[in-house]
Design a protein around this motif. Structure first.
Motif, PDB file in Angstrom:
ATOM      1  N   ALA A 189       0.966  -1.011   0.134  1.00 37.45           N
ATOM      2  CA  ALA A 189       0.018  -0.052  -0.074  1.00 37.45           C
ATOM      3  C   ALA A 189       0.885   1.123   0.037  1.00 37.45           C
ATOM      4  CB  ALA A 189      -0.857  -0.151   1.189  1.00 37.45           C
ATOM      5  N   LYS A 190       0.327   2.246  -0.942  1.00 43.77           N
ATOM      6  CA  LYS A 190       1.109   3.474  -0.723  1.00 43.77           C
ATOM      7  C   LYS A 190       0.904   4.278   0.675  1.00 43.77           C
ATOM      8  CE  LYS A 190       1.330   4.032  -5.665  1.00 43.77           C
ATOM      9  NZ  LYS A 190       0.900   4.874  -6.801  1.00 43.77           N
ATOM     10  N   ALA A 191      -0.564   4.318   0.902  1.00 43.11           N
ATOM     11  CA  ALA A 191      -0.762   4.813   2.358  1.00 43.11           C
ATOM     12  C   ALA A 191      -1.952   4.054   2.837  1.00 43.11           C
ATOM     13  CB  ALA A 191      -1.135   6.298   2.022  1.00 43.11           C
ATOM     14  N   VAL A 192      -1.759   3.599   3.992  1.00 41.96           N
ATOM     15  CA  VAL A 192      -2.826   3.189   4.584  1.00 41.96           C
ATOM     16  C   VAL A 192      -3.066   3.534   6.266  1.00 41.96           C
ATOM     17  CG1 VAL A 192      -3.762   0.729   5.719  1.00 41.96           C
ATOM     18  CG2 VAL A 192      -2.477   0.841   3.494  1.00 41.96           C
ATOM     19  N   ASP A 193      -4.206   4.100   6.482  1.00 40.41           N
ATOM     20  CA  ASP A 193      -4.626   4.577   7.726  1.00 40.41           C
ATOM     21  C   ASP A 193      -4.865   3.482   8.650  1.00 40.41           C
ATOM     22  OD1 ASP A 193      -4.518   7.154   7.051  1.00 40.41           O
ATOM     23  OD2 ASP A 193      -6.612   7.284   6.765  1.00 40.41           O
ATOM     24  N   VAL A 194      -4.061   3.318   9.836  1.00 38.74           N
ATOM     25  CA  VAL A 194      -4.074   2.292  10.804  1.00 38.74           C
ATOM     26  C   VAL A 194      -4.806   2.951  12.095  1.00 38.74           C
ATOM     27  CG1 VAL A 194      -2.771   0.473  12.171  1.00 38.74           C
ATOM     28  CG2 VAL A 194      -1.959   1.216   9.663  1.00 38.74           C
ATOM     29  N   ASP A 195      -5.662   2.361  12.688  1.00 36.15           N
ATOM     30  CA  ASP A 195      -6.227   2.644  13.946  1.00 36.15           C
ATOM     31  C   ASP A 195      -5.704   1.234  14.947  1.00 36.15           C
ATOM     32  OD1 ASP A 195      -7.389   5.059  13.033  1.00 36.15           O
ATOM     33  OD2 ASP A 195      -9.459   3.993  12.661  1.00 36.15           O
ATOM     34  N   VAL A 196      -5.186   1.652  16.009  1.00 36.82           N
ATOM     35  CA  VAL A 196      -4.797   0.641  17.351  1.00 36.82           C
ATOM     36  C   VAL A 196      -5.422   0.893  18.442  1.00 36.82           C
ATOM     37  CG1 VAL A 196      -3.046  -0.803  18.322  1.00 36.82           C
ATOM     38  CG2 VAL A 196      -2.514   0.134  15.976  1.00 36.82           C
ATOM     39  N   VAL A 197      -6.373   0.086  19.021  1.00 35.32           N
ATOM     40  CA  VAL A 197      -7.078   0.341  20.157  1.00 35.32           C
ATOM     41  C   VAL A 197      -6.641  -0.722  21.155  1.00 35.32           C
ATOM     42  CG1 VAL A 197      -9.264   0.256  21.456  1.00 35.32           C
ATOM     43  CG2 VAL A 197      -9.085   0.984  19.085  1.00 35.32           C
ATOM     44  N   VAL A 198      -6.204  -0.546  22.258  1.00 37.65           N
ATOM     45  CA  VAL A 198      -5.500  -1.623  23.247  1.00 37.65           C
ATOM     46  C   VAL A 198      -6.515  -1.307  24.464  1.00 37.65           C
ATOM     47  CG1 VAL A 198      -3.702  -2.081  24.589  1.00 37.65           C
ATOM     48  CG2 VAL A 198      -3.107  -1.370  22.468  1.00 37.65           C
ATOM     49  N   VAL A 199      -7.154  -2.607  24.880  1.00 36.05           N
ATOM     50  CA  VAL A 199      -7.866  -2.584  26.041  1.00 36.05           C
ATOM     51  C   VAL A 199      -7.077  -3.287  26.944  1.00 36.05           C
ATOM     52  CG1 VAL A 199     -10.056  -3.491  26.999  1.00 36.05           C
ATOM     53  CG2 VAL A 199     -10.119  -2.622  24.705  1.00 36.05           C
ATOM     54  N   ASP A 200      -6.718  -2.694  27.828  1.00 37.47           N
ATOM     55  CA  ASP A 200      -5.632  -3.241  29.078  1.00 37.47           C
ATOM     56  C   ASP A 200      -6.844  -3.514  30.400  1.00 37.47           C
ATOM     57  OD1 ASP A 200      -3.453  -4.206  29.936  1.00 37.47           O
ATOM     58  OD2 ASP A 200      -2.407  -2.343  30.548  1.00 37.47           O
ATOM     59  N   THR A 201      -6.806  -4.891  30.783  1.00 36.05           N
ATOM     60  CA  THR A 201      -7.518  -5.180  31.894  1.00 36.05           C
ATOM     61  C   THR A 201      -6.822  -5.414  32.881  1.00 36.05           C
ATOM     62  OG1 THR A 201      -9.423  -5.848  30.431  1.00 36.05           O
ATOM     63  CG2 THR A 201      -9.539  -6.521  32.517  1.00 36.05           C
ATOM     64  N   PRO A 202      -6.629  -4.896  34.119  1.00 38.52           N
ATOM     65  CA  PRO A 202      -5.730  -5.314  35.439  1.00 38.52           C
ATOM     66  C   PRO A 202      -6.128  -6.876  35.532  1.00 38.52           C
ATOM     67  CG  PRO A 202      -6.999  -3.234  35.710  1.00 38.52           C
ATOM     68  CD  PRO A 202      -7.565  -3.796  34.255  1.00 38.52           C
ATOM     69  N   ASP A 203      -5.055  -7.598  35.845  1.00 32.23           N
ATOM     70  CA  ASP A 203      -5.232  -9.021  36.347  1.00 32.23           C
ATOM     71  C   ASP A 203      -5.853  -9.795  35.297  1.00 32.23           C
ATOM     72  OD1 ASP A 203      -3.938  -8.200  38.757  1.00 32.23           O
ATOM     73  OD2 ASP A 203      -5.918  -7.659  39.671  1.00 32.23           O
ATOM     74  N   ALA A 204      -5.841  -9.573  33.965  1.00 31.29           N
ATOM     75  CA  ALA A 204      -6.274 -10.389  32.798  1.00 31.29           C
ATOM     76  C   ALA A 204      -5.524 -10.153  31.671  1.00 31.29           C
ATOM     77  CB  ALA A 204      -7.791 -10.043  32.614  1.00 31.29           C
ATOM     78  N   ARG A 205      -5.731 -10.807  30.628  1.00 33.30           N
ATOM     79  CA  ARG A 205      -5.087 -10.427  29.328  1.00 33.30           C
ATOM     80  C   ARG A 205      -5.676  -9.424  28.595  1.00 33.30           C
ATOM     81  NH1 ARG A 205      -4.093 -16.316  26.502  1.00 33.30           N
ATOM     82  NH2 ARG A 205      -2.676 -14.946  25.150  1.00 33.30           N
TER      83      ARG A 205
END
Length: 63
Positions: free
Chosen positions: A22-38
């Protein structure tokens, strides 16, 4: 949305190939961090050229 385990190596290889072509791709990254879990990560690609055929990722092997 269907969720299933997949081979990380094949998924990352496919993602790298999509981004290289790709010449240009927009990437959105969302991280859901849960304490004491994956944690969870959601990656959304926008403006990816062509169909996304070729992504065949199966369950992790037992190797």
């Amino acid at each position: 949305m269907t969720r299933r385990l997949c081979e990380a190596g094949k998924l990352l290889q496919w993602l790298g190939e999509v981004l290289r072509q790709a010449k240009a791709v927009d990437v959105d990254v969302v991280v859901v961090d849960t304490p004491d879990a994956r944690s969870s990560v959601q990656i959304t690609l926008h403006d990816v050229p062509g169909p996304l055929a070729g992504l065949e990722v199966g369950p992790p092997s037992d190797d």
